[in-house]
Design a protein around this motif. Structure first.
Motif, PDB file in Angstrom:
ATOM      1  N   LEU A 152       2.922  33.356  27.951  1.00  0.00           N
ATOM      2  CA  LEU A 152       2.205  32.475  28.872  1.00  0.00           C
ATOM      3  C   LEU A 152       3.154  31.493  29.543  1.00  0.00           C
ATOM      4  O   LEU A 152       3.102  31.292  30.764  1.00  0.00           O
ATOM      5  CB  LEU A 152       1.105  31.723  28.123  1.00  0.00           C
ATOM      6  CG  LEU A 152      -0.047  32.580  27.593  1.00  0.00           C
ATOM      7  CD1 LEU A 152      -1.033  31.720  26.811  1.00  0.00           C
ATOM      8  CD2 LEU A 152      -0.762  33.287  28.737  1.00  0.00           C
ATOM      9  N   GLY A 153       4.040  30.894  28.757  1.00  0.00           N
ATOM     10  CA  GLY A 153       4.989  29.938  29.327  1.00  0.00           C
ATOM     11  C   GLY A 153       5.960  30.592  30.283  1.00  0.00           C
ATOM     12  O   GLY A 153       6.288  30.037  31.341  1.00  0.00           O
ATOM     13  N   GLY A 154       6.439  31.786  29.908  1.00  0.00           N
ATOM     14  CA  GLY A 154       7.378  32.487  30.772  1.00  0.00           C
ATOM     15  C   GLY A 154       6.772  32.833  32.107  1.00  0.00           C
ATOM     16  O   GLY A 154       7.414  32.708  33.159  1.00  0.00           O
ATOM     17  N   ARG A 155       5.522  33.287  32.098  1.00  0.00           N
ATOM     18  CA  ARG A 155       4.865  33.648  33.356  1.00  0.00           C
ATOM     19  C   ARG A 155       4.551  32.421  34.202  1.00  0.00           C
ATOM     20  O   ARG A 155       4.815  32.393  35.410  1.00  0.00           O
ATOM     21  CB  ARG A 155       3.576  34.413  33.058  1.00  0.00           C
ATOM     22  CG  ARG A 155       2.882  34.951  34.305  1.00  0.00           C
ATOM     23  CD  ARG A 155       3.790  35.872  35.090  1.00  0.00           C
ATOM     24  NE  ARG A 155       3.065  36.543  36.170  1.00  0.00           N
ATOM     25  CZ  ARG A 155       3.630  37.364  37.022  1.00  0.00           C
ATOM     26  NH1 ARG A 155       4.935  37.616  36.931  1.00  0.00           N
ATOM     27  NH2 ARG A 155       2.924  37.952  37.979  1.00  0.00           N
ATOM     28  N   ILE A 156       3.980  31.398  33.573  1.00  0.00           N
ATOM     29  CA  ILE A 156       3.651  30.172  34.315  1.00  0.00           C
ATOM     30  C   ILE A 156       4.920  29.531  34.870  1.00  0.00           C
ATOM     31  O   ILE A 156       4.952  29.043  36.002  1.00  0.00           O
ATOM     32  CB  ILE A 156       2.891  29.187  33.403  1.00  0.00           C
ATOM     33  CG1 ILE A 156       1.521  29.772  33.038  1.00  0.00           C
ATOM     34  CG2 ILE A 156       2.718  27.833  34.086  1.00  0.00           C
ATOM     35  CD1 ILE A 156       0.770  28.982  31.985  1.00  0.00           C
ATOM     36  N   GLY A 157       5.992  29.545  34.066  1.00  0.00           N
ATOM     37  CA  GLY A 157       7.252  28.972  34.530  1.00  0.00           C
ATOM     38  C   GLY A 157       7.805  29.708  35.730  1.00  0.00           C
ATOM     39  O   GLY A 157       8.314  29.094  36.679  1.00  0.00           O
ATOM     40  N   TYR A 158       7.712  31.044  35.724  1.00  0.00           N
ATOM     41  CA  TYR A 158       8.205  31.816  36.875  1.00  0.00           C
ATOM     42  C   TYR A 158       7.392  31.493  38.125  1.00  0.00           C
ATOM     43  O   TYR A 158       7.946  31.321  39.217  1.00  0.00           O
ATOM     44  CB  TYR A 158       8.128  33.308  36.572  1.00  0.00           C
ATOM     45  CG  TYR A 158       8.639  34.161  37.712  1.00  0.00           C
ATOM     46  CD1 TYR A 158      10.003  34.357  37.895  1.00  0.00           C
ATOM     47  CD2 TYR A 158       7.754  34.750  38.614  1.00  0.00           C
ATOM     48  CE1 TYR A 158      10.476  35.117  38.950  1.00  0.00           C
ATOM     49  CE2 TYR A 158       8.215  35.514  39.668  1.00  0.00           C
ATOM     50  CZ  TYR A 158       9.582  35.692  39.835  1.00  0.00           C
ATOM     51  OH  TYR A 158      10.040  36.437  40.883  1.00  0.00           O
ATOM     52  N   ALA A 196      -4.194  36.276  42.507  1.00  0.00           N
ATOM     53  CA  ALA A 196      -4.491  37.341  41.546  1.00  0.00           C
ATOM     54  C   ALA A 196      -3.223  37.952  40.988  1.00  0.00           C
ATOM     55  O   ALA A 196      -3.216  38.500  39.870  1.00  0.00           O
ATOM     56  CB  ALA A 196      -5.348  38.429  42.202  1.00  0.00           C
ATOM     57  N   GLU A 197      -2.113  37.862  41.727  1.00  0.00           N
ATOM     58  CA  GLU A 197      -0.844  38.422  41.274  1.00  0.00           C
ATOM     59  C   GLU A 197      -0.271  37.665  40.072  1.00  0.00           C
ATOM     60  O   GLU A 197       0.607  38.171  39.385  1.00  0.00           O
ATOM     61  CB  GLU A 197       0.176  38.411  42.411  1.00  0.00           C
ATOM     62  CG  GLU A 197      -0.138  39.385  43.531  1.00  0.00           C
ATOM     63  CD  GLU A 197      -0.046  40.828  43.064  1.00  0.00           C
ATOM     64  OE1 GLU A 197       0.941  41.159  42.371  1.00  0.00           O
ATOM     65  OE2 GLU A 197      -0.950  41.616  43.377  1.00  0.00           O
ATOM     66  N   ILE A 198      -0.757  36.459  39.831  1.00  0.00           N
ATOM     67  CA  ILE A 198      -0.265  35.676  38.694  1.00  0.00           C
ATOM     68  C   ILE A 198      -0.526  36.418  37.387  1.00  0.00           C
ATOM     69  O   ILE A 198       0.279  36.363  36.451  1.00  0.00           O
ATOM     70  CB  ILE A 198      -0.933  34.285  38.667  1.00  0.00           C
ATOM     71  CG1 ILE A 198      -0.520  33.482  39.901  1.00  0.00           C
ATOM     72  CG2 ILE A 198      -0.576  33.527  37.389  1.00  0.00           C
ATOM     73  CD1 ILE A 198      -1.209  32.135  40.020  1.00  0.00           C
ATOM     74  N   GLY A 207       8.560  39.286  36.399  1.00  0.00           N
ATOM     75  CA  GLY A 207       8.505  37.890  36.789  1.00  0.00           C
ATOM     76  C   GLY A 207       8.272  36.978  35.605  1.00  0.00           C
ATOM     77  O   GLY A 207       7.152  36.549  35.342  1.00  0.00           O
ATOM     78  N   MET A 208       9.361  36.705  34.838  1.00  0.00           N
ATOM     79  CA  MET A 208       9.285  35.805  33.690  1.00  0.00           C
ATOM     80  C   MET A 208      10.438  34.821  33.764  1.00  0.00           C
ATOM     81  O   MET A 208      11.540  35.166  34.200  1.00  0.00           O
ATOM     82  CB  MET A 208       9.359  36.594  32.377  1.00  0.00           C
ATOM     83  CG  MET A 208       8.215  37.573  32.156  1.00  0.00           C
ATOM     84  SD  MET A 208       6.661  36.766  31.756  1.00  0.00           S
ATOM     85  CE  MET A 208       6.943  36.312  30.048  1.00  0.00           C
TER      86      MET A 208
END
Length: 298
Positions: free
Chosen positions: A76-82, A96-98, A105-106
């Motif tokens: 979760l952190g890796g994705r939100i950070g990216y 929606a791509e998130i 994308g991490m």
């Protein structure tokens, strides 16, 4: 045809395992191996009471539960950070791509913050020393970093800057005709292998008796290694160089990765100083209270 000085990129299938319609890619496998390897190493460390002194150590069952918390925090952190650090405008246009994490994308820095939050919440819930839990994670994280960067190389992504005169430059399929530094392997060697060895030496020397010390050393070590590797790594195309041009083989451009490492240096130094001063150790009364549940369960 690749330039004369370029090494050919190894033709490795990005899919590591395929069973019918089920496909497991090298990148996903790297996450799995990193988490399992970290879990195994962490269980070995908590089984050594001499490393912990008077600091309450987690049980083997705690580590089994912790791996789930950390895995969620990293993903979760890796994705939100990216999304926030590297491509916010694009994701705001297509929110929606998130959720499409299978497309890549991490961010390490985002995954790092997510893992830290998960560790602190877990420590609070189980009555453990939060700094000591961060120390435990700091010792095992380089395992995942090593395999993750190797997977980046296998995928032919996050390649380095152009290096037409470098004897070991590689012509990446998606990197154009110019040979480039294999910066993924530089990061695997420094952020992964070298940092793992340094943290292994540190835990043998200091153990977990000074909560926060190992965590601070890891943050400092990673920031230095990442910044050094960013000199060779091509910046993300949607961001480019934040400052400077990066012209030349070792240009002076500043990347997002370098910028995100600056607060890590400050945080690492604060952790080391506080640990050496003894500020992170629990007060004797709280330490005794925390140890009582462990004594009753023994």
């Amino acid at each position: 045809m690749p330039p004369l000085l370029a090494l050919p990129f190894p033709a490795i299938d990005p899919v590591a395992i395929a069973i019918g319609p089920l496909q497991i890619k090298w990148y996903a496998l790297a996450y799995i191996v990193g988490l399992v390897g970290g879990w195994y190493y962490a269980k070995r460390l908590v089984a050594a009471p001499g490393l912990w002194g008077s600091v309450r150590r987690p049980t083997a069952a705690d580590i089994d539960d912790l791996i789930v918390w950390v895995a969620l925090g990293v993903v979760l952190g890796g994705r939100i950070g990216y999304v926030l650090f590297y491509n916010l405008a694009a994701y705001l246009s297509h929110p929606a791509e998130i959720l499409a994490i299978w497309r890549g994308g991490m961010s390490f820095h985002g995954g790092f913050l997510g893992a830290v939050l998960a560790l602190l919440l877990f420590a609070r819930r189980r009555g453990l020393n939060g700094y000591a839990m961060l120390d435990l994670a700091a010792v095992v994280v380089p395992i995942g970093l090593f395999f993750g960067r190797v997977a980046n190389f296998v995928n032919g992504e996050l390649w380095g800057r152009a290096a037409p005169d470098f004897a070991y430059a590689i012509a990446f399929p998606s990197g154009g005709p110019v040979p480039r530094h294999p910066s993924q392997l530089y990061e695997a060697a420094t952020e992964g292998l070298l940092l793992f060895c340094l943290m292994a030496l540190a835990v043998r020397r200091f153990g977990f008796r000074r909560p926060g010390l190992l965590g601070g050393l890891f943050v400092l070590g990673y920031a230095v290694a990442r910044t050094a590797c960013e000199v060779f790594r091509e910046p993300d195309p949607q961001l480019g160089f934040l400052f400077g041009s990066g012209v030349g083989a070792l240009g002076g451009g500043v990347t997002m990765g370098m910028l995100l490492c600056l607060p890590m240096v400050v945080v690492g130094l604060v952790f080391v100083v506080r640990a050496l001063r003894g500020d992170t150790r629990p007060r004797p009364r709280l330490e005794r209270e925390a140890a009582e549940p462990e004594a009753r369960s023994a």
